[in-house]
Design an enzyme around this catalytic site. Structure first.
Site, mmCIF file in Angstrom:
data_model
loop_
_atom_site.group_PDB
_atom_site.id
_atom_site.type_symbol
_atom_site.label_atom_id
_atom_site.label_comp_id
_atom_site.label_asym_id
_atom_site.label_seq_id
_atom_site.Cartn_x
_atom_site.Cartn_y
_atom_site.Cartn_z
ATOM 1 N N ASP A 191 -0.676 4.087 0.966
ATOM 2 C CA ASP A 191 0.764 4.251 0.772
ATOM 3 C C ASP A 191 0.981 5.679 0.291
ATOM 4 O OD1 ASP A 191 3.450 3.666 0.595
ATOM 5 O OD2 ASP A 191 3.281 2.757 -1.383
ATOM 6 N N CYS A 225 7.745 5.127 2.657
ATOM 7 C CA CYS A 225 9.109 4.628 2.400
ATOM 8 C C CYS A 225 10.117 5.651 2.926
ATOM 9 C CB CYS A 225 9.328 4.328 0.923
ATOM 10 S SG CYS A 225 9.154 5.755 -0.150
#
Length: 141
Positions: free
Chosen positions: A26, A79
């Site tokens: 991530d 994101c």
């Protein structure tokens, strides 16, 4: 979970003692997928920020991919909704590393987020959650 190892380390200094079957990477990103809850990002992120982040993301993906076992899977996640930080990073990585391939996931849970082969995206206006993207990469060894 006994089969999950959380690693909090500088990715460029970490030296694992074994290969991993699964890695969730991530990466830090522009966060532009969170605009619905963080409107100030519109005025605080620049095109240059995104270019610098995509270079860092690529380096992180290269580093983490070296820790993957034969036939292991790596999920690259962000994101953001920027192609520069998702498709472009992954495309460059795959062009330089033919031992890896993009794969579709095999879960009905993620199917609503499938946009093109192996690229999954969420959109605030469509899915009611923050925007972002991820891909699943497999080492072909």
């Amino acid at each position: 979970f006994r089969n999950v190892k959380f690693i909090k380390s500088d990715i460029f200094k970490y030296k694992p003692d074994k290969k991993f079957d699964y890695i969730l990477l991530d990466v830090p990103c522009s966060g532009l997928g969170t605009l619905s809850s963080k409107a100030d990002l519109r005025w605080t992120k620049s095109e240059n920020d995104i270019k610098m982040l995509s270079k860092l993301q690529f380096r992180m993906l290269e580093k983490a991919s070296g820790w993957l076992s034969a036939n292991g899977y790596l999920v690259y996640s962000t994101c953001t909704i920027e192609n520069d930080e998702i498709e472009d990073v992954v495309s460059e990585f795959l062009s330089k590393h033919p031992e890896f391939q993009l794969e579709n996931g095999n879960s009905s849970f993620i199917e609503p987020f499938n946009t093109t082969r192996g690229v999954y995206r969420s959109w605030a206006h469509k899915h009611g959650i923050g925007g972002g993207g991820f891909v699943r990469i497999r080492r072909k060894d």
